[in-house]
Design an enzyme around this catalytic site. Structure first.
Site, PDB file in Angstrom:
ATOM      1  N   LYS A 183       0.975  -7.702  12.073  1.00  0.00           N
ATOM      2  CA  LYS A 183       0.479  -6.776  13.097  1.00  0.00           C
ATOM      3  C   LYS A 183      -0.670  -6.002  12.477  1.00  0.00           C
ATOM      4  O   LYS A 183      -0.477  -5.042  11.748  1.00  0.00           O
ATOM      5  CB  LYS A 183       1.600  -5.827  13.543  1.00  0.00           C
ATOM      6  CG  LYS A 183       1.425  -5.266  14.975  1.00  0.00           C
ATOM      7  CD  LYS A 183       0.199  -4.415  15.194  1.00  0.00           C
ATOM      8  CE  LYS A 183       0.370  -3.016  14.609  1.00  0.00           C
ATOM      9  NZ  LYS A 183      -0.844  -2.157  14.933  1.00  0.00           N
ATOM     10  N   GLU A 258       3.366   1.535   1.270  1.00  0.00           N
ATOM     11  CA  GLU A 258       2.312   2.257   0.553  1.00  0.00           C
ATOM     12  C   GLU A 258       1.706   3.224   1.549  1.00  0.00           C
ATOM     13  O   GLU A 258       1.098   2.809   2.535  1.00  0.00           O
ATOM     14  CB  GLU A 258       1.286   1.273  -0.003  1.00  0.00           C
ATOM     15  CG  GLU A 258       0.343   1.911  -1.008  1.00  0.00           C
ATOM     16  CD  GLU A 258      -0.971   2.319  -0.381  1.00  0.00           C
ATOM     17  OE1 GLU A 258      -1.163   3.546  -0.173  1.00  0.00           O
ATOM     18  OE2 GLU A 258      -1.794   1.447  -0.104  1.00  0.00           O
ATOM     19  N   CYS A 292      -6.925   4.998   0.350  1.00  0.00           N
ATOM     20  CA  CYS A 292      -5.676   5.697   0.035  1.00  0.00           C
ATOM     21  C   CYS A 292      -5.695   6.264  -1.375  1.00  0.00           C
ATOM     22  O   CYS A 292      -5.063   7.284  -1.644  1.00  0.00           O
ATOM     23  CB  CYS A 292      -4.496   4.761   0.223  1.00  0.00           C
ATOM     24  SG  CYS A 292      -4.640   3.205  -0.683  1.00  0.00           S
ATOM     25  N   GLU A 390      -4.118  15.064   3.302  1.00  0.00           N
ATOM     26  CA  GLU A 390      -4.986  13.891   3.227  1.00  0.00           C
ATOM     27  C   GLU A 390      -6.002  13.927   4.359  1.00  0.00           C
ATOM     28  O   GLU A 390      -5.633  14.008   5.528  1.00  0.00           O
ATOM     29  CB  GLU A 390      -4.161  12.606   3.305  1.00  0.00           C
ATOM     30  CG  GLU A 390      -5.010  11.356   3.137  1.00  0.00           C
ATOM     31  CD  GLU A 390      -4.189  10.083   3.130  1.00  0.00           C
ATOM     32  OE1 GLU A 390      -4.500   9.186   2.328  1.00  0.00           O
ATOM     33  OE2 GLU A 390      -3.245   9.982   3.936  1.00  0.00           O
TER      34      GLU A 390
END
Length: 513
Positions: A183, A258, A292, A390
Site C-alpha cells: 500500500k 520505522e 526521517c 517533528e
C-alpha cells in the site's frame, strides 16, 4: 519558471492484483496532485476493504499453491537480480516520475533507482549466503533451525523517496519467500506503478506481488486489520504507527515500524568545523528536509556557537530553491499542500521560539507551489515546540550547550530516538557519547551513510523493531527448531506405578531425578 511534465503520464493509476491491473470494486478514486502546480495530474483507484481482500486472497493463493515460497534460495536470488536489472533500465524514467510526483530535486531523485536496485542485489546475495543454526550434543542430540517464510506480508510505505523505500521492504520480503500486498502513500502513487512491469519482466510469479492504492484510513486500515496478513512493515509518522499497533493487536501480527524522528546533530568545539557544517546542512536540507533521519536539532558547544550559527545561516541562505527538474536546484517543492501548510505553521511558530537567521517563508520569485526557503532558528530552548516536534521540512533549530553532560541531556530530551550525529575529534568522547545516546543509529563525523548490513530502526517513539541485513530476513521468516534424538532418552514413566512396571512381562526400572 517552467513546469516540467514527463511524457506519457497516466491519467488514471490502478491497483495491481493477481497479475493484472484493476480498478476498485466500488469504483472509488482520489485525485493526485503534483507539488509544483498543486493541480490534479491523475486520478488513482482508492482501495477499500473489498480491494484489499482481493489482493490478500491473490497473495494467499500464490503463497499456498504457487512456486515462490518453495523455490531454492538461489532461484529466488536470480529473480531478484533480474528485478535489479529492470530497475536500473528504468533509471531515467523513475527519476522523472519521482521528481514530478514528490518535488525532490532531480539530482537527488537520480540516485534512487541505483539504491533501489542495490537493495534487491543485496538481499539476493544475503539469502544465498545465510546460515542457520545447528547445535549438537555429541552422541545424544542434533538440533537445527528451519527458516520458513511467514506468509503474506503487508507493506505500507511513505511518500518521501517512495520508490526506494518501497524497495527496502519488497526486497527482503520477496527474498524470504513471502508474497506481498503493497500500500504506497496516497500523495505519491506514480513511481509505485512501475513495480508491476518490473516484476513481470523479471519473471516473478503471478500473485506474489500485489499493489492497492488508497488512503491510509481506508486501504491501509483494511490491510492492517486483515486476518490473513500475519505481519506488517510500516514506515511513517508516529501517530499512525500507534494506530497500527492497536489495530494489529487483535490478530497478534508481527510488526516492524520505522516512525518519526527529531534527530540531534551534536557539534563539539574540537570538531572539524568545515566538515560539520557541510554535513549538518546536507543532513536537514537534502530531500527537501522530508527525511526521517534529518539532523533537525543542531546542538553546538558554546565556544564555537556564534561562529557556527553565522556560517551555517550564510550557507543556508545560499541554498538554491527552485524547480525540481532543474539540475541546479538543491531544495525543491514540498510534497503536498497539506504538508506545506503544516511546515509553514511551524515556521511561523519558530519566529516566537527562536532567533530567525535564514528563511522564514516562501522564497522570493516562487509564488506558486509548495516552496519553503531553508529556515534556520538559533537560541531555541529545549522545551520549544520546534525543538521537540517533528517538522519534516527544511527547518532547523540550533541550541548551545556547555559540556558533554549538557549535550547528552539535550540530545536525549525528546520523545524520539531514531538517529544522531556527533562531531568531535576526541575518540574516547565519540564512543562514550554515542553509547549514552538514546538513538537506534549514530553517525560519528559523518552524515547519513547507510550500510545495508546494519540494523535500521529507532527507539522510544521512533519505532518498533529493526530491519536491515539478517534482521530483515528474521522478520519475514519464522524460525522452527527441529530436535533429533541420537541416543537413548530417559523419559519419566508416568502411570507405570511405584515399581515403574508398565505392564505384564516388563521388569521394574530405576527412576532417577
Amino acid at each position: 519558471m517552467s513546469h516540467f511534465i514527463p511524457d506519457k503520464l497516466p491519467a488514471h493509476i490502478r491497483h495491481y492484483i493477481d497479475g493484472g491491473h484493476a480498478d476498485s470494486v466500488g469504483g472509488e478514486t482520489f485525485d493526485v496532485l503534483d507539488p509544483v502546480s498543486n493541480g490534479n495530474y491523475a486520478t488513482a483507484a482508492a482501495g477499500q476493504k473489498a480491494d484489499v481482500d482481493r489482493a490478500v486472497d491473490a497473495a494467499t493463493r500464490a503463497f499456498r499453491d504457487g512456486p515462490w515460497p518453495r523455490l531454492k534460495n538461489r532461484e529466488r536470488a536470480r529473480v531478484l537480480n533480474r528485478i535489479a536489472d529492470a530497475i536500473e533500465a528504468r533509471e531515467d524514467r523513475l527519476a522523472e516520475l519521482e521528481t514530478f510526483d514528490t518535488g525532490l530535486p532531480i539530482t537527488q531523485a537520480r540516485g534512487q533507482a541505483q539504491r533501489a536496485a542495490e537493495n534487491f542485489r543485496f538481499f539476493a546475495d544475503l539469502v544465498v549466503a545465510q546460515l542457520d543454526d545447528a547445535m549438537k550434543v555429541p552422541g545424544a542430540q542434533l538440533n537445527y533451525v528451519n527458516r520458513k517464510p511467514v506468509g503474506v506480508a503487508g507493506l505500507i510505505t511513505p511518500w518521501n523517496t517512495p520508490f526506494m523505500l518501497e524497495s527496502w521492504k519488497l526486497a527482503p520480503a520477496l527474498a524470504s519467500g513471502c508474497t506481498v500486498v503493497l500500500k504506497p502513500a496516497e500523495f505519491t502513487p506514480l513511481s509505485a506503478s512501475l513495480w508491476a512491469g518490473i516484476f513481470e519482466e523479471a519473471g516473478l510469479p503471478r500473485g506474489v506481488f500485489n499493489l492497492v492504492n488508497g488512503l491510509g484510513e481506508e486501504a491501509g486500515d483494511a490491510l492492517v486489520k486483515h486476518p490473513g496478513v500475519p505481519l506488517i512493515s510500516f514506515t511513517g509518522e508516529t501517530t499512525t504507527g500507534q494506530a497500527i499497533f492497536a489495530n494489529a493487536a487483535p490478530n497478534l501480527k508481527g510488526l516492524s515500524m520505522e516512525l518519526g524522528g527529531k534527530s540531534p546533530c551534536v557539534v563539539f568545539a574540537d570538531a572539524d568545523l568545515d566538515a560539520a557544517i557541510d554535513s549538518a546542512l546536507f543532513g536537514v536540507f537534502s530531500l527537501n528536509g522530508e527525511r526521517c533521519t534529518a539532523g533537525s536539532r543542531i546542538l553546538v558547544e558554546r565556544g564555537i556557537y556564534e561562529e557556527f550559527c553565522e556560517r551555517y545561516a550564510a550557507r543556508a541562505r545560499n541554498i538554491v530553491v527552485g524547480a525540481p527538474h532543474d539540475p541546479a536546484t538543491e531544495v525543491g517543492a514540498l510534497v503536498h499542500p497539506e504538508h506545506y501548510a503544516k511546515v509553514m505553521r511551524y515556521v511561523d511558530l519558530g519566529k516566537s521560539e527562536g532567533r530567525l537567521l535564514a528563511g522564514g517563508g516562501r522564497p522570493p520569485g516562487l509564488d506558486t507551489g509548495n516552496y519553503v526557503a531553508p529556515t534556520v532558528f538559533a537560541d531555541v530552548a529545549p522545551d520549544a515546540r520546534i525543538f521537540q516536534e517533528e517538522i519534516f521540512g527544511p527547518v532547523v533549530a540550533i541550541t548551545p550547550f556547555e559540556d558533554d553532560a549538557g549535550a547528552l541531556a539535550l540530545a536525549n530530551g525528546v520523545k524520539y530516538g531514531l538517529a544522531a550525529y556527533v562531531w568531535t575529534n576526541d575518540l574516547v568522547r565519540a564512543h562514550t557519547f554515542a553509547q549514552g545516546l538514546e538513538a537506534g543509529m549514530v553517525w560519528l563525523n559523518s552524515h547519513n551513510v547507510r550500510d545495508l548490513r546494519t540494523p535500521f530502526g529507532g527507539v522510544k517513539a521512533s519505532g518498533l523493531g529493526h530491519e536491515g541485513g539478517f534482521r530483515s530476513l528474521d522478520f519475514y521468516t519464522d524460525q522452527q527448531a527441529v530436535h533429533i534424538t541420537l541416543g537413548t532418552v530417559h523419559t519419566p514413566r508416568f502411570g507405570a506405578g511405584p515399581s515403574g512396571d508398565a505392564g505384564p512381562g516388563r521388569p521394574p526400572r530405576e527412576e532417577r531425578p
